[in-house]
Design a protein around this motif. Structure first.
Motif, PDB file in Angstrom:
ATOM      1  N   HIS A 165      -7.424  16.473  -4.509  1.00 19.21           N
ATOM      2  CA  HIS A 165      -8.253  15.372  -5.017  1.00 19.21           C
ATOM      3  C   HIS A 165      -7.635  14.056  -4.574  1.00 19.21           C
ATOM      4  O   HIS A 165      -6.437  13.826  -4.782  1.00 19.21           O
ATOM      5  CB  HIS A 165      -8.346  15.422  -6.538  1.00 19.21           C
ATOM      6  N   ASP A 166      -8.448  13.229  -3.961  1.00 16.61           N
ATOM      7  CA  ASP A 166      -8.015  11.899  -3.533  1.00 16.61           C
ATOM      8  C   ASP A 166      -8.695  10.847  -4.392  1.00 16.61           C
ATOM      9  O   ASP A 166      -9.923  10.788  -4.454  1.00 16.61           O
ATOM     10  CB  ASP A 166      -8.389  11.649  -2.062  1.00 16.61           C
ATOM     11  N   TYR A 167      -7.892  10.011  -5.059  1.00 20.22           N
ATOM     12  CA  TYR A 167      -8.402   8.862  -5.790  1.00 20.22           C
ATOM     13  C   TYR A 167      -7.940   7.616  -5.046  1.00 20.22           C
ATOM     14  O   TYR A 167      -6.736   7.355  -4.958  1.00 20.22           O
ATOM     15  CB  TYR A 167      -7.884   8.855  -7.226  1.00 20.22           C
ATOM     16  N   ILE A 168      -8.887   6.887  -4.481  1.00 23.17           N
ATOM     17  CA  ILE A 168      -8.562   5.675  -3.728  1.00 23.17           C
ATOM     18  C   ILE A 168      -8.742   4.477  -4.647  1.00 23.17           C
ATOM     19  O   ILE A 168      -9.856   4.210  -5.132  1.00 23.17           O
ATOM     20  CB  ILE A 168      -9.444   5.546  -2.470  1.00 23.17           C
ATOM     21  N   LEU A 169      -7.650   3.772  -4.909  1.00 25.61           N
ATOM     22  CA  LEU A 169      -7.622   2.690  -5.895  1.00 25.61           C
ATOM     23  C   LEU A 169      -7.484   1.337  -5.209  1.00 25.61           C
ATOM     24  O   LEU A 169      -6.686   1.182  -4.281  1.00 25.61           O
ATOM     25  CB  LEU A 169      -6.454   2.870  -6.867  1.00 25.61           C
ATOM     26  N   LYS A 170      -8.255   0.374  -5.658  1.00 34.72           N
ATOM     27  CA  LYS A 170      -8.104  -1.025  -5.246  1.00 34.72           C
ATOM     28  C   LYS A 170      -7.632  -1.787  -6.470  1.00 34.72           C
ATOM     29  O   LYS A 170      -8.394  -1.998  -7.421  1.00 34.72           O
ATOM     30  CB  LYS A 170      -9.426  -1.583  -4.736  1.00 34.72           C
ATOM     31  N   ALA A 191     -12.539   5.204  -6.070  1.00 32.27           N
ATOM     32  CA  ALA A 191     -13.450   6.143  -5.410  1.00 32.27           C
ATOM     33  C   ALA A 191     -12.671   7.436  -5.231  1.00 32.27           C
ATOM     34  O   ALA A 191     -11.434   7.427  -5.131  1.00 32.27           O
ATOM     35  CB  ALA A 191     -13.910   5.595  -4.062  1.00 32.27           C
ATOM     36  N   ASN A 192     -13.367   8.560  -5.221  1.00 27.23           N
ATOM     37  CA  ASN A 192     -12.639   9.819  -5.116  1.00 27.23           C
ATOM     38  C   ASN A 192     -13.365  10.804  -4.212  1.00 27.23           C
ATOM     39  O   ASN A 192     -14.580  10.717  -4.007  1.00 27.23           O
ATOM     40  CB  ASN A 192     -12.420  10.434  -6.498  1.00 27.23           C
ATOM     41  N   PRO A 221       0.827  -1.211   0.000  1.00 28.20           N
ATOM     42  CA  PRO A 221       0.000   0.000   0.000  1.00 28.20           C
ATOM     43  C   PRO A 221       0.858   1.256   0.000  1.00 28.20           C
ATOM     44  O   PRO A 221       1.919   1.323   0.638  1.00 28.20           O
ATOM     45  CB  PRO A 221      -0.809  -0.132   1.297  1.00 28.20           C
ATOM     46  N   GLY A 222       0.411   2.258  -0.709  1.00 29.72           N
ATOM     47  CA  GLY A 222       1.146   3.511  -0.789  1.00 29.72           C
ATOM     48  C   GLY A 222       0.375   4.527  -1.602  1.00 29.72           C
ATOM     49  O   GLY A 222      -0.842   4.408  -1.798  1.00 29.72           O
ATOM     50  N   ASN A 223       1.084   5.517  -2.090  1.00 31.83           N
ATOM     51  CA  ASN A 223       0.450   6.540  -2.917  1.00 31.83           C
ATOM     52  C   ASN A 223       1.482   7.194  -3.810  1.00 31.83           C
ATOM     53  O   ASN A 223       2.691   7.164  -3.529  1.00 31.83           O
ATOM     54  CB  ASN A 223      -0.264   7.586  -2.049  1.00 31.83           C
ATOM     55  N   ARG A 283      -4.067   7.029  -4.046  1.00 29.99           N
ATOM     56  CA  ARG A 283      -3.748   6.120  -2.939  1.00 29.99           C
ATOM     57  C   ARG A 283      -4.184   4.714  -3.344  1.00 29.99           C
ATOM     58  O   ARG A 283      -5.346   4.509  -3.709  1.00 29.99           O
ATOM     59  CB  ARG A 283      -4.460   6.566  -1.664  1.00 29.99           C
ATOM     60  N   TYR A 284      -3.287   3.773  -3.257  1.00 27.33           N
ATOM     61  CA  TYR A 284      -3.564   2.438  -3.780  1.00 27.33           C
ATOM     62  C   TYR A 284      -3.325   1.361  -2.746  1.00 27.33           C
ATOM     63  O   TYR A 284      -2.527   1.499  -1.819  1.00 27.33           O
ATOM     64  CB  TYR A 284      -2.717   2.164  -5.035  1.00 27.33           C
ATOM     65  N   ASP A 285      -4.041   0.272  -2.931  1.00 33.10           N
ATOM     66  CA  ASP A 285      -3.854  -0.943  -2.152  1.00 33.10           C
ATOM     67  C   ASP A 285      -4.092  -2.108  -3.093  1.00 33.10           C
ATOM     68  O   ASP A 285      -4.849  -1.993  -4.070  1.00 33.10           O
ATOM     69  CB  ASP A 285      -4.830  -0.990  -0.976  1.00 33.10           C
TER      70      ASP A 285
END
Length: 288
Positions: free
Chosen positions: A183-188, A210-211, A125-127, A230-232
């Motif tokens: 802007h936050d883009y949360i990625l799976k 999701a953002n 996990p990181g960004n 931000r990804y996981d």
């Protein structure tokens, strides 16, 4: 004792067979129906199909724990000398102003910038984020309105039968957003494997997103916006396998088509012939 007793295909005496117009019509229709089904099965046999499965594993063990990333984003209201890429993760990586394999293209006579970067991230996990953090002098009011043209991970899969979210953020338009907003883009991220007929495997990654949008203040009270990704990683791997129908299954289907069609047609012809003979006897008054 005679070896002819083993003949299971007994011949019907000619005097017991009687051709009819109805039988001829049913025979022609039967042959056309068999031809149609044969061509359908042949098309299915020649064509390949894509089968997918899910399992828990790290498919690309030869990657050294890295994932290749392709990012293409336009910031029409921010100068190129202010744009930078920062990378962080839980393994301790903290890189500000990543410049390897990246390119900045001025837009609107230098008032804007298009950032294109190709870099790798660790499988933890990181960004990574686009910001002005690496700039020599911070602007007073950085405008982070943007359009994302491409964000993809791993190899590009050019397969028409595979539909997935390999570039889910393509076309994301935030030009009408608050210029000072972050802007936050949360990625799976989901590992994806494609195996073709030759057994060659290609490794890519799908992702859901999701953002959210917000205004962030630094410890000095200044607004320093950024575009965060931000990804996981998901432990589930999706595998697509290209394969063709086995020859024995194709032959079995053809035999079933021919045998079944002739059997049904024979029953239908027999019923029609029996009914017509009964009707003739009724007309002749031979049947009460």
């Amino acid at each position: 004792f005679s070896s002819f007793r083993f003949d299971i295909y007994r011949k019907v005496p000619k005097d017991l067979t009687q051709p009819t117009y109805t039988g001829a019509i049913i025979s022609v229709c039967c042959c056309l129906f068999i031809l149609f089904l044969f061509l359908s099965e042949l098309t299915g046999f020649i064509a390949t199909e894509i089968v997918n499965e899910l399992y828990v594993d790290d498919p690309d063990k030869d990657s050294g724990g890295k994932i290749e990333v392709n990012l293409n984003i336009s910031l029409p209201n921010l100068h190129c000398e202010l744009v930078g890429l920062d990378i962080q993760d839980e393994m301790g990586r903290h890189e500000v102003g990543h410049i390897d394999n990246s390119m900045k293209i001025p837009l609107s006579n230098g008032d804007g910038c298009r950032f294109e970067g190709h870099f790798s991230i660790n499988k933890v996990p990181g960004n990574f984020h686009v910001s002005t953090h690496s700039a020599t002098a911070q602007p007073q009011n950085p405008d982070m309105t943007h359009v994302i043209h491409k964000l993809s991970f791993g190899d590009k899969l050019q397969v028409h039968n595979v539909h997935g979210a390999f570039n889910a953020l393509e076309g994301a338009d935030k030009l009408s957003s608050n210029p000072l907003a972050s802007h936050d883009y949360i990625l799976k991220i989901v590992p994806t494997v494609y195996e073709d007929m030759s057994g060659k495997q290609r490794y890519s990654y799908q992702y859901t997103v999701a953002n959210k949008e917000y205004v962030a203040y630094s410890h000095t009270g200044r607004i320093i916006p950024a575009i965060w990704f931000r990804y996981d990683l998901s432990p589930i791997t999706v595998k697509y396998t290209e394969r063709r129908q086995p020859l024995y299954r194709f032959i079995t289907s053809i035999c079933a088509i021919i045998g079944g069609t002739f059997t049904v047609a024979g029953i239908l012809d027999s019923c029609i012939f029996t009914a017509s003979e009964a009707w003739k006897k009724i007309q002749l008054g031979k049947m009460q």
